[in-house]
Design a protein around this motif. Structure first.
Motif, PDB file in Angstrom:
ATOM      1  N   GLN A 242       7.251  13.527   8.660  1.00 29.56           N
ATOM      2  CA  GLN A 242       7.388  13.208   9.919  1.00 29.56           C
ATOM      3  C   GLN A 242       8.741  13.059  10.436  1.00 29.56           C
ATOM      4  O   GLN A 242       9.135  12.173  11.340  1.00 29.56           O
ATOM      5  N   GLY A 243       9.770  13.318   9.301  1.00 28.19           N
ATOM      6  CA  GLY A 243      11.218  12.927   9.640  1.00 28.19           C
ATOM      7  C   GLY A 243      11.661  11.620   9.253  1.00 28.19           C
ATOM      8  O   GLY A 243      12.600  11.003   9.799  1.00 28.19           O
ATOM      9  N   ASP A 244      10.838  10.652   8.457  1.00 26.28           N
ATOM     10  CA  ASP A 244      11.449   9.081   8.290  1.00 26.28           C
ATOM     11  C   ASP A 244      12.602   9.455   7.289  1.00 26.28           C
ATOM     12  O   ASP A 244      12.504   9.870   6.326  1.00 26.28           O
ATOM     13  N   ALA A 245      13.788   8.758   7.916  1.00 28.65           N
ATOM     14  CA  ALA A 245      14.960   8.898   7.034  1.00 28.65           C
ATOM     15  C   ALA A 245      14.810   8.061   5.841  1.00 28.65           C
ATOM     16  O   ALA A 245      15.319   8.800   4.701  1.00 28.65           O
ATOM     17  N   LEU A 246      14.215   6.990   5.819  1.00 30.82           N
ATOM     18  CA  LEU A 246      14.204   5.896   4.377  1.00 30.82           C
ATOM     19  C   LEU A 246      13.453   6.839   3.502  1.00 30.82           C
ATOM     20  O   LEU A 246      13.751   6.747   2.227  1.00 30.82           O
ATOM     21  N   SER A 247      12.421   7.415   3.899  1.00 29.20           N
ATOM     22  CA  SER A 247      11.498   7.967   2.855  1.00 29.20           C
ATOM     23  C   SER A 247      12.111   9.161   2.280  1.00 29.20           C
ATOM     24  O   SER A 247      12.129   9.581   1.052  1.00 29.20           O
ATOM     25  N   LYS A 248      12.724   9.958   3.097  1.00 29.64           N
ATOM     26  CA  LYS A 248      13.394  11.230   2.504  1.00 29.64           C
ATOM     27  C   LYS A 248      14.570  10.795   1.708  1.00 29.64           C
ATOM     28  O   LYS A 248      14.916  11.368   0.687  1.00 29.64           O
ATOM     29  N   GLU A 249      15.401   9.569   1.943  1.00 28.74           N
ATOM     30  CA  GLU A 249      16.498   9.221   1.310  1.00 28.74           C
ATOM     31  C   GLU A 249      15.975   8.828  -0.297  1.00 28.74           C
ATOM     32  O   GLU A 249      16.511   9.073  -1.111  1.00 28.74           O
ATOM     33  N   ILE A 250      14.664   8.186  -0.123  1.00 27.82           N
ATOM     34  CA  ILE A 250      14.053   7.583  -1.244  1.00 27.82           C
ATOM     35  C   ILE A 250      13.729   8.897  -2.280  1.00 27.82           C
ATOM     36  O   ILE A 250      13.895   8.799  -3.604  1.00 27.82           O
ATOM     37  N   LEU A 251      13.017  10.046  -1.783  1.00 32.17           N
ATOM     38  CA  LEU A 251      12.724  10.866  -2.571  1.00 32.17           C
ATOM     39  C   LEU A 251      13.607  11.710  -3.030  1.00 32.17           C
ATOM     40  O   LEU A 251      13.750  12.161  -3.997  1.00 32.17           O
ATOM     41  N   ARG A 252      14.898  11.762  -2.412  1.00 32.35           N
ATOM     42  CA  ARG A 252      15.984  12.614  -2.572  1.00 32.35           C
ATOM     43  C   ARG A 252      16.705  11.767  -3.824  1.00 32.35           C
ATOM     44  O   ARG A 252      16.957  12.362  -4.750  1.00 32.35           O
ATOM     45  N   GLU A 253      16.738  10.690  -3.673  1.00 35.50           N
ATOM     46  CA  GLU A 253      17.370   9.859  -4.724  1.00 35.50           C
ATOM     47  C   GLU A 253      16.542   9.837  -6.049  1.00 35.50           C
ATOM     48  O   GLU A 253      16.788  10.087  -7.254  1.00 35.50           O
ATOM     49  N   THR A 254      15.266  10.038  -6.028  1.00 39.05           N
ATOM     50  CA  THR A 254      14.180  10.327  -6.967  1.00 39.05           C
ATOM     51  C   THR A 254      14.539  11.515  -7.483  1.00 39.05           C
ATOM     52  O   THR A 254      14.576  11.828  -8.993  1.00 39.05           O
ATOM     53  N   GLY A 255      14.681  12.664  -6.883  1.00 38.74           N
ATOM     54  CA  GLY A 255      15.213  13.943  -7.353  1.00 38.74           C
ATOM     55  C   GLY A 255      16.255  14.136  -8.237  1.00 38.74           C
ATOM     56  O   GLY A 255      16.418  14.737  -9.164  1.00 38.74           O
ATOM     57  N   VAL A 256      17.080  13.230  -7.553  1.00 37.92           N
ATOM     58  CA  VAL A 256      18.729  13.287  -8.242  1.00 37.92           C
ATOM     59  C   VAL A 256      18.271  12.625  -9.730  1.00 37.92           C
ATOM     60  O   VAL A 256      18.905  13.088 -10.722  1.00 37.92           O
ATOM     61  N   TYR A 257      17.818  11.434  -9.595  1.00 38.08           N
ATOM     62  CA  TYR A 257      17.434  10.618 -11.248  1.00 38.08           C
ATOM     63  C   TYR A 257      16.800  11.988 -11.812  1.00 38.08           C
ATOM     64  O   TYR A 257      16.911  11.911 -13.270  1.00 38.08           O
ATOM     65  N   LEU A 258      15.702  12.358 -11.368  1.00 39.88           N
ATOM     66  CA  LEU A 258      15.024  13.476 -12.245  1.00 39.88           C
ATOM     67  C   LEU A 258      15.945  14.530 -12.841  1.00 39.88           C
ATOM     68  O   LEU A 258      15.727  14.994 -13.832  1.00 39.88           O
ATOM     69  N   GLY A 259      16.847  15.040 -11.842  1.00 39.58           N
ATOM     70  CA  GLY A 259      17.710  16.021 -11.996  1.00 39.58           C
ATOM     71  C   GLY A 259      18.687  15.781 -13.414  1.00 39.58           C
ATOM     72  O   GLY A 259      18.918  16.617 -14.076  1.00 39.58           O
ATOM     73  N   ILE A 260      18.926  14.507 -13.257  1.00 39.90           N
ATOM     74  CA  ILE A 260      19.952  14.222 -14.366  1.00 39.90           C
ATOM     75  C   ILE A 260      19.229  14.254 -15.920  1.00 39.90           C
ATOM     76  O   ILE A 260      19.564  14.356 -16.823  1.00 39.90           O
TER      77      ILE A 260
ATOM     78  N   ASP B  67       0.760  -1.037  -0.028  1.00 34.11           N
ATOM     79  CA  ASP B  67      -0.065  -0.041   0.100  1.00 34.11           C
ATOM     80  C   ASP B  67       0.845   1.323   0.017  1.00 34.11           C
ATOM     81  O   ASP B  67       0.308   2.360   0.105  1.00 34.11           O
ATOM     82  N   ILE B  68       2.123   0.980  -0.015  1.00 35.27           N
ATOM     83  CA  ILE B  68       3.100   2.298  -0.205  1.00 35.27           C
ATOM     84  C   ILE B  68       2.672   2.940  -1.653  1.00 35.27           C
ATOM     85  O   ILE B  68       2.876   2.337  -2.357  1.00 35.27           O
ATOM     86  N   ASP B  69       2.680   4.503  -1.277  1.00 34.27           N
ATOM     87  CA  ASP B  69       2.486   5.218  -2.581  1.00 34.27           C
ATOM     88  C   ASP B  69       3.179   6.475  -2.354  1.00 34.27           C
ATOM     89  O   ASP B  69       3.791   6.550  -1.223  1.00 34.27           O
ATOM     90  N   GLY B  70       3.111   7.372  -3.325  1.00 39.69           N
ATOM     91  CA  GLY B  70       3.831   8.769  -3.210  1.00 39.69           C
ATOM     92  C   GLY B  70       3.503   9.608  -1.988  1.00 39.69           C
ATOM     93  O   GLY B  70       4.279  10.161  -1.330  1.00 39.69           O
ATOM     94  N   GLU B  71       2.109   9.402  -1.886  1.00 42.94           N
ATOM     95  CA  GLU B  71       1.320  10.210  -0.864  1.00 42.94           C
ATOM     96  C   GLU B  71       1.982   9.748   0.668  1.00 42.94           C
ATOM     97  O   GLU B  71       2.281  10.609   1.540  1.00 42.94           O
ATOM     98  N   LYS B  72       1.991   8.555   0.893  1.00 47.57           N
ATOM     99  CA  LYS B  72       2.534   8.088   2.050  1.00 47.57           C
ATOM    100  C   LYS B  72       3.979   8.090   2.308  1.00 47.57           C
ATOM    101  O   LYS B  72       4.467   8.504   3.476  1.00 47.57           O
ATOM    102  N   LEU B  73       4.644   8.050   1.162  1.00 49.68           N
ATOM    103  CA  LEU B  73       6.249   8.521   1.131  1.00 49.68           C
ATOM    104  C   LEU B  73       6.321   9.967   1.559  1.00 49.68           C
ATOM    105  O   LEU B  73       7.245  10.159   2.563  1.00 49.68           O
ATOM    106  N   HIS B  74       5.678  10.936   1.112  1.00 55.98           N
ATOM    107  CA  HIS B  74       5.682  12.330   1.304  1.00 55.98           C
ATOM    108  C   HIS B  74       5.232  12.559   2.874  1.00 55.98           C
ATOM    109  O   HIS B  74       6.024  13.262   3.597  1.00 55.98           O
ATOM    110  N   GLU B  75       4.351  11.816   3.344  1.00 51.42           N
ATOM    111  CA  GLU B  75       3.564  11.886   4.781  1.00 51.42           C
ATOM    112  C   GLU B  75       4.747  11.485   5.706  1.00 51.42           C
ATOM    113  O   GLU B  75       5.114  12.330   6.690  1.00 51.42           O
ATOM    114  N   ALA B  76       5.323  10.309   5.373  1.00 47.90           N
ATOM    115  CA  ALA B  76       6.362   9.713   6.371  1.00 47.90           C
ATOM    116  C   ALA B  76       7.763  10.889   6.302  1.00 47.90           C
ATOM    117  O   ALA B  76       8.275  11.010   7.310  1.00 47.90           O
ATOM    118  N   ALA B  77       8.050  11.319   5.255  1.00 47.26           N
ATOM    119  CA  ALA B  77       9.273  12.231   5.110  1.00 47.26           C
ATOM    120  C   ALA B  77       8.865  13.437   5.842  1.00 47.26           C
ATOM    121  O   ALA B  77       9.863  14.095   6.671  1.00 47.26           O
TER     122      ALA B  77
END
Length: 407
Positions: free
Chosen positions: A311-329, A299-309
């Protein structure tokens, strides 16, 4: 009997002048005939004749008189925006979103309907017809205040024929959208790829307004881009201009739905990043996502990743950051190819805001070739979930207001 070149040229010039005057009134909001002539460089008699036709069609109306400049107060002209409407349809992988707007792009009615799994081309066309009818009650069918229907369709689209060539997430091919809807409703129908429609909407009414060159990236279940150069949509010779999702980022990366390996879409699209999070949690990493989903990692989706991030969730923030790097490339590659004045990022993944946008900007800044390119304006879409549907409606507004280059 074929028209003579002289007649054809006259009709083309009249059409161009009409669009020029109409768009001038739209852009200025309220303007006199004399000022239209000055701005457009058309003769006063030409302006008067065309304005007379526009008034008769009721698409333009006269408003209160303007300020006098020494003589009689001029009568001001405005677009009769609230009395005419267009319909925009966004056909996505899971649902269709439908809007009715006035000529200023204001949404007056809207709704959303889920698509059934395994829907056929015939069923999809029927659903689109019923969606239009829902916004087009019988009382409206006899008058002409709805002037056209625009469709933003995910996947490959033949814009000239109005055919959906391939909708990958629906596994459908060769859907004759334009032909079907025009026969049903006897009005203009324009069909466009969803990302390009979204770019057009952003250019007219959203975060892209005012930029002559623009790239709008739609990051959701897939990734696509709309490219606008000198105010016009770029399609390419084979209607695949802007398919940034299938740009190779890592030749050793995961396999994409298209069959290639390491596509941007296989690294940064919504379902992919959700699966990446679930896989890492299943391997033993701790995350608030476990609590937010009640242990149902599917049931994990983008909305839940954002909500967890948030709230300070390290894993969610790392995955979203990694996604931003790929998009940036991917965007840096596009920047080096198209060199737009502005990049707008929309779609579900973009709603994670700065968790994705900041690494996108940092990546572009570190990889772009020149100092000015490093400072390219990168912003989030401000049109929300209706961005593509509004862009689809804008397809009709472009036909109405923009001067055409061909007869």
């Amino acid at each position: 009997m074929p028209q003579s070149p002289t007649v054809g040229s006259f009709q083309l010039m009249k059409s161009l002048n009409r669009s020029l005057i109409l768009n001038t009134i739209r852009e200025k909001g309220s303007i006199s005939r004399a000022d239209i002539a000055k701005l457009t460089k058309l003769t006063p008699p030409t302006v008067s004749n065309i304005v007379k036709e526009l008034l008769e069609s009721k698409i333009v109306i006269e408003k209160s008189q303007g300020v006098s400049r020494g003589g009689r107060k001029p009568t001001m002209l405005v677009i009769n925006a609230e009395q005419f409407h267009v319909i925009g349809i966004d056909v996505g992988p899971k649902d269709i979103k439908v809007v009715m707007t006035d000529l200023n792009g204001n949404i007056v009615e809207q709704f959303q309907e889920d698509l059934t799994e395994g829907i056929t081309s015939t069923e999809l066309l029927e659903l689109m017809k019923m969606s239009v009818l829902r916004l087009l009650p019988q009382k409206r069918k006899s008058n002409h205040n709805v002037i056209g229907i625009g469709v933003g369709m995910h996947g490959m689209v033949d814009v000239k024929q109005g055919i959906s060539l391939f909708a990958p997430n629906l596994r459908l091919r060769d859907i004759p959208i334009k032909d079907y809807l025009e026969k049903e409703f006897r009005m203009l129908v324009k069909v466009e790829n969803d990302a390009r429609a979204m770019a057009l909407g952003e250019s007219w009414f959203g975060s892209g307004n005012g930029a002559d060159s623009l790239v709008c990236v739609n990051v959701g279940r897939g990734i696509g881009a709309g490219i606008i150069i000198d105010g016009k949509l770029f399609h390419g010779s084979h209607f695949i201009g802007g398919e940034i999702g299938h740009m190779t980022i890592d030749i050793n990366g995961p396999q994409c739905d298209c069959g290639n390996y390491g596509c941007l879409q296989s690294l940064a699209a919504g379902p992919v990043i959700a699966k990446r999070a679930a896989k890492r949690i299943a391997a033993g990493e701790q995350s608030l996502l476990t609590k937010l989903t009640g242990g149902r990692l599917q049931d994990i989706d983008g909305e839940k990743l954002h909500e967890a991030a948030k709230q300070g969730d390290a894993l969610s923030k790392e995955i979203l950051r990694e996604t931003g790097v790929y998009l940036g490339i991917g965007l840096t590659n596009l920047l080096h190819t198209v060199d737009p004045a502005r990049i707008v990022i929309g779609g579900g993944v973009s709603r994670s805001g700065d968790f994705v946008l900041d690494p996108v900007k940092e990546t572009v800044k570190s990889r772009a070739l020149t100092n000015s390119a490093k400072k390219t304006d990168i912003v989030q879409s401000n049109l929300g979930e209706q961005a593509t549907a509004l862009g689809a409606a804008t397809l009709i507004l472009v036909e109405l207001f923009s001067a055409r280059r061909t007869a």
